[in-house]
Scaffold this motif. Sequence first.
Motif, PDB file in Angstrom:
ATOM      1  N   SER A   1      24.546  82.614  75.972  1.00  0.00           N
ATOM      2  CA  SER A   1      24.779  81.367  75.236  1.00  0.00           C
ATOM      3  C   SER A   1      23.523  80.931  74.486  1.00  0.00           C
ATOM      4  CB  SER A   1      25.269  80.262  76.168  1.00  0.00           C
ATOM      5  OG  SER A   1      24.265  79.863  77.060  1.00  0.00           O
ATOM      6  N   GLU A   2      22.352  81.153  75.068  1.00  0.00           N
ATOM      7  CA  GLU A   2      21.100  80.817  74.374  1.00  0.00           C
ATOM      8  C   GLU A   2      20.926  81.673  73.129  1.00  0.00           C
ATOM      9  OE1 GLU A   2      18.106  81.214  77.375  1.00  0.00           O
ATOM     10  OE2 GLU A   2      18.524  79.247  78.231  1.00  0.00           O
ATOM     11  N   LYS A   3      21.283  82.949  73.205  1.00  0.00           N
ATOM     12  CA  LYS A   3      21.179  83.836  72.034  1.00  0.00           C
ATOM     13  C   LYS A   3      22.147  83.398  70.938  1.00  0.00           C
ATOM     14  CE  LYS A   3      19.588  87.787  74.647  1.00  0.00           C
ATOM     15  NZ  LYS A   3      19.859  89.133  75.146  1.00  0.00           N
ATOM     16  N   ILE A   4      23.369  83.052  71.330  1.00  0.00           N
ATOM     17  CA  ILE A   4      24.363  82.609  70.346  1.00  0.00           C
ATOM     18  C   ILE A   4      23.918  81.304  69.693  1.00  0.00           C
ATOM     19  CG2 ILE A   4      26.717  81.711  70.098  1.00  0.00           C
ATOM     20  CD1 ILE A   4      27.573  83.786  72.200  1.00  0.00           C
ATOM     21  N   MET A   5      23.373  80.383  70.476  1.00  0.00           N
ATOM     22  CA  MET A   5      22.904  79.106  69.914  1.00  0.00           C
ATOM     23  C   MET A   5      21.766  79.331  68.925  1.00  0.00           C
ATOM     24  SD  MET A   5      23.081  76.173  72.860  1.00  0.00           S
ATOM     25  CE  MET A   5      21.916  76.961  73.934  1.00  0.00           C
ATOM     26  N   THR A   6      20.859  80.234  69.241  1.00  0.00           N
ATOM     27  CA  THR A   6      19.749  80.510  68.331  1.00  0.00           C
ATOM     28  C   THR A   6      20.261  81.040  66.998  1.00  0.00           C
ATOM     29  OG1 THR A   6      18.280  80.947  70.190  1.00  0.00           O
ATOM     30  CG2 THR A   6      17.613  81.827  68.043  1.00  0.00           C
ATOM     31  N   VAL A   7      21.166  82.009  67.053  1.00  0.00           N
ATOM     32  CA  VAL A   7      21.735  82.574  65.828  1.00  0.00           C
ATOM     33  C   VAL A   7      22.500  81.497  65.059  1.00  0.00           C
ATOM     34  CG1 VAL A   7      23.421  84.234  64.942  1.00  0.00           C
ATOM     35  CG2 VAL A   7      21.817  84.927  66.718  1.00  0.00           C
ATOM     36  N   ALA A   8      23.272  80.668  65.759  1.00  0.00           N
ATOM     37  CA  ALA A   8      24.053  79.615  65.101  1.00  0.00           C
ATOM     38  C   ALA A   8      23.148  78.612  64.390  1.00  0.00           C
ATOM     39  CB  ALA A   8      24.938  78.904  66.123  1.00  0.00           C
ATOM     40  N   VAL A   9      22.030  78.251  65.016  1.00  0.00           N
ATOM     41  CA  VAL A   9      21.103  77.304  64.382  1.00  0.00           C
ATOM     42  C   VAL A   9      20.523  77.908  63.103  1.00  0.00           C
ATOM     43  CG1 VAL A   9      18.843  76.196  64.641  1.00  0.00           C
ATOM     44  CG2 VAL A   9      20.538  76.018  66.469  1.00  0.00           C
ATOM     45  N   PHE A  10      20.168  79.187  63.129  1.00  0.00           N
ATOM     46  CA  PHE A  10      19.630  79.823  61.921  1.00  0.00           C
ATOM     47  C   PHE A  10      20.677  79.896  60.819  1.00  0.00           C
ATOM     48  CE2 PHE A  10      16.335  81.796  64.784  1.00  0.00           C
ATOM     49  CZ  PHE A  10      15.282  81.094  64.236  1.00  0.00           C
ATOM     50  N   ILE A  11      21.923  80.177  61.178  1.00  0.00           N
ATOM     51  CA  ILE A  11      23.002  80.216  60.181  1.00  0.00           C
ATOM     52  C   ILE A  11      23.211  78.828  59.577  1.00  0.00           C
ATOM     53  CG2 ILE A  11      25.500  80.522  59.900  1.00  0.00           C
ATOM     54  CD1 ILE A  11      25.269  82.836  61.950  1.00  0.00           C
ATOM     55  N   LEU A  12      23.221  77.793  60.422  1.00  0.00           N
ATOM     56  CA  LEU A  12      23.377  76.427  59.912  1.00  0.00           C
ATOM     57  C   LEU A  12      22.221  76.037  58.997  1.00  0.00           C
ATOM     58  CD1 LEU A  12      24.682  74.645  63.119  1.00  0.00           C
ATOM     59  CD2 LEU A  12      25.951  75.023  61.007  1.00  0.00           C
ATOM     60  N   LEU A  13      20.995  76.391  59.369  1.00  0.00           N
ATOM     61  CA  LEU A  13      19.842  76.091  58.516  1.00  0.00           C
ATOM     62  C   LEU A  13      19.949  76.815  57.170  1.00  0.00           C
ATOM     63  CD1 LEU A  13      16.936  76.141  61.093  1.00  0.00           C
ATOM     64  CD2 LEU A  13      17.761  74.176  59.804  1.00  0.00           C
ATOM     65  N   PHE A  14      20.406  78.055  57.189  1.00  0.00           N
ATOM     66  CA  PHE A  14      20.574  78.812  55.942  1.00  0.00           C
ATOM     67  C   PHE A  14      21.559  78.098  55.017  1.00  0.00           C
ATOM     68  CE2 PHE A  14      23.022  81.886  53.471  1.00  0.00           C
ATOM     69  CZ  PHE A  14      22.012  82.437  52.698  1.00  0.00           C
ATOM     70  N   PHE A  15      22.721  77.716  55.563  1.00  0.00           N
ATOM     71  CA  PHE A  15      23.726  77.064  54.725  1.00  0.00           C
ATOM     72  C   PHE A  15      23.315  75.652  54.313  1.00  0.00           C
ATOM     73  CE2 PHE A  15      26.451  80.492  56.306  1.00  0.00           C
ATOM     74  CZ  PHE A  15      26.891  80.967  55.083  1.00  0.00           C
TER      75      PHE A  15
ATOM     76  N   GLY B   1      20.231  74.980  53.509  1.00  0.00           N
ATOM     77  CA  GLY B   1      19.384  75.325  52.361  1.00  0.00           C
ATOM     78  C   GLY B   1      20.200  75.666  51.132  1.00  0.00           C
ATOM     79  N   VAL B   2      21.298  76.382  51.312  1.00  0.00           N
ATOM     80  CA  VAL B   2      22.182  76.717  50.183  1.00  0.00           C
ATOM     81  C   VAL B   2      22.746  75.432  49.579  1.00  0.00           C
ATOM     82  CG1 VAL B   2      24.397  77.770  49.550  1.00  0.00           C
ATOM     83  CG2 VAL B   2      22.788  79.025  50.988  1.00  0.00           C
ATOM     84  N   GLY B   3      23.188  74.516  50.430  1.00  0.00           N
ATOM     85  CA  GLY B   3      23.747  73.251  49.941  1.00  0.00           C
ATOM     86  C   GLY B   3      22.721  72.428  49.186  1.00  0.00           C
ATOM     87  N   VAL B   4      21.509  72.355  49.703  1.00  0.00           N
ATOM     88  CA  VAL B   4      20.453  71.595  49.030  1.00  0.00           C
ATOM     89  C   VAL B   4      20.059  72.293  47.731  1.00  0.00           C
ATOM     90  CG1 VAL B   4      18.038  70.863  49.194  1.00  0.00           C
ATOM     91  CG2 VAL B   4      19.572  70.527  51.134  1.00  0.00           C
ATOM     92  N   GLY B   5      19.971  73.596  47.752  1.00  0.00           N
ATOM     93  CA  GLY B   5      19.587  74.347  46.555  1.00  0.00           C
ATOM     94  C   GLY B   5      20.587  74.228  45.419  1.00  0.00           C
ATOM     95  N   ARG B   6      21.853  74.035  45.734  1.00  0.00           N
ATOM     96  CA  ARG B   6      22.895  73.907  44.714  1.00  0.00           C
ATOM     97  C   ARG B   6      22.963  72.510  44.116  1.00  0.00           C
ATOM     98  NH1 ARG B   6      28.339  75.058  46.532  1.00  0.00           N
ATOM     99  NH2 ARG B   6      28.764  75.132  44.327  1.00  0.00           N
ATOM    100  N   ASN B   7      22.389  71.517  44.767  1.00  0.00           N
ATOM    101  CA  ASN B   7      22.488  70.132  44.331  1.00  0.00           C
ATOM    102  C   ASN B   7      21.295  69.800  43.429  1.00  0.00           C
ATOM    103  OD1 ASN B   7      22.559  67.331  44.108  1.00  0.00           O
ATOM    104  ND2 ASN B   7      23.384  67.077  46.174  1.00  0.00           N
TER     105      ASN B   7
END
Length: 97
Positions: free
Chosen positions: A30-44, A46-52
């Motif tokens: 669960s700790e590994k999944i949470m780490t990956v999920a946080v990085f994916i959320l941060l990436f998206f 950034g995508v949202g901010v970059g598009r605005n």
Amino acid sequence: MGVVWVFVFFVGGLAAGRALRGKSQVKTWSEKIMTVAVFILLFFLGVGVGRNTELLQRLPLLGGRAVVLALGALLGTVVLLVLAAPWLMKGKEGRRK
């Protein structure tokens, strides 16, 4: 996604965590999944901010306010933690593993 779904997933996670408490294997994956999920959320994020474009133009002004807000939140958290630590740790010294 509506607020109701956020609440349903949160409560579902709480229930699952409670049911699986103490199982070290579950904690590891669960700790590994949470780490990956946080990085994916941060990436998206950034995508949202970059598009605005409007947000990017106002970023210097918003950035300064965000730094002040973040520092205030950090300072408030530390102060409250220092004040609450003796009360929170009362009777916990003998229970640590």
